[in-house]
Design an enzyme around this catalytic site. Structure first.
Site, mmCIF file in Angstrom:
data_model
loop_
_atom_site.group_PDB
_atom_site.id
_atom_site.type_symbol
_atom_site.label_atom_id
_atom_site.label_comp_id
_atom_site.label_asym_id
_atom_site.label_seq_id
_atom_site.Cartn_x
_atom_site.Cartn_y
_atom_site.Cartn_z
ATOM 1 N N CYS A 69 0.842 -1.200 0.000
ATOM 2 C CA CYS A 69 0.000 0.000 0.000
ATOM 3 C C CYS A 69 0.883 1.259 0.000
ATOM 4 C CB CYS A 69 -0.987 -0.036 1.167
ATOM 5 S SG CYS A 69 -2.371 1.122 0.975
ATOM 6 N N HIS A 95 -3.554 -5.340 0.842
ATOM 7 C CA HIS A 95 -2.958 -5.811 2.095
ATOM 8 C C HIS A 95 -2.979 -7.336 2.144
ATOM 9 C CE1 HIS A 95 -2.315 -1.993 4.175
ATOM 10 N NE2 HIS A 95 -3.314 -1.579 3.429
ATOM 11 N N GLU A 141 -1.651 -9.201 4.230
ATOM 12 C CA GLU A 141 -1.565 -9.674 5.615
ATOM 13 C C GLU A 141 -2.918 -9.827 6.301
ATOM 14 O OE1 GLU A 141 -1.272 -5.154 5.905
ATOM 15 O OE2 GLU A 141 -0.713 -6.704 4.470
#
Length: 184
Positions: free
Chosen positions: A73, A161, A163
């Site tokens: 990002c 993202h 994660e």
């Protein structure tokens, strides 16, 4: 053992980036972005997301020391901005579930996700033009550059993202980055 350091750009999910790497069996630590690269021993670097391009500390310095870098990002946006690309405000804005089309199935970072994948991404700001040497490796209906790569310099970025649980194949992105670091 492979060591990957996560440079903290004060993003709300940064701790999850470190955890995702640790869960893959990678030795990892989180360092503040005020930490200069020469103080970090690692095989690879993750530049985390964050709220503000004005608070990136020494993050840009990691782009020049030869280690593989994954920008997430804001991390991808700072790679683009520092290396001659163009970053602007996005048309879409906040976080959303997005279908991303992989435009380069041979890309070492996101190619294994082809032909498409679902991700969790913010588009408040986004890369509008990739820097010289980079290619766009993913796009979506809301963002023209969802991922970019420069394998020659081992510099990679994703707008989304990997994660977070909402990203379907996020673990694969981290696995692919670990493989890049191990082969560098």
């Amino acid at each position: 053992m492979t060591t990957i350091v996560v440079v903290d750009n004060h993003g709300q999910f940064t701790h999850l980036e470190r955890r995702a790497l640790r869960d893959l069996g990678v030795e990892t630590e989180l360092v503040d972005n005020e930490t200069p690269p020469e103080e970090v021993e690692a095989d690879g670097i993750v530049l985390s997301g964050g709220p503000d391009m004005d608070r990136i500390g020494h993050s840009a310095d990691y782009l020049r020391d030869g280690r593989p870098v994954l920008g997430i990002c804001l991390g991808m946006q700072l790679i683009a901005a520092e290396l001659g690309g163009r970053v602007e405000g996005g048309d879409y804005g906040g976080y959303a579930d997005v279908t991303v089309e992989i435009t380069d199935p041979d890309d070492p970072l996101v190619g294994s996700l082809a032909p498409e994948t679902r991700v969790w991404a913010s588009h408040a700001d986004e890369v509008r033009e990739v820097p010289e040497g980079f290619s766009r490796t993913a796009r979506s209906d809301v963002c023209g550059v969802e991922a970019m790569s420069d394998p020659e310099r081992a510099l990679y970025g994703v707008q989304w993202h990997p994660e977070v649980a909402h990203t379907e194949e996020g673990e694969a992105v981290f696995e692919n980055f670990v493989a890049i670091c191990e082969s560098a």
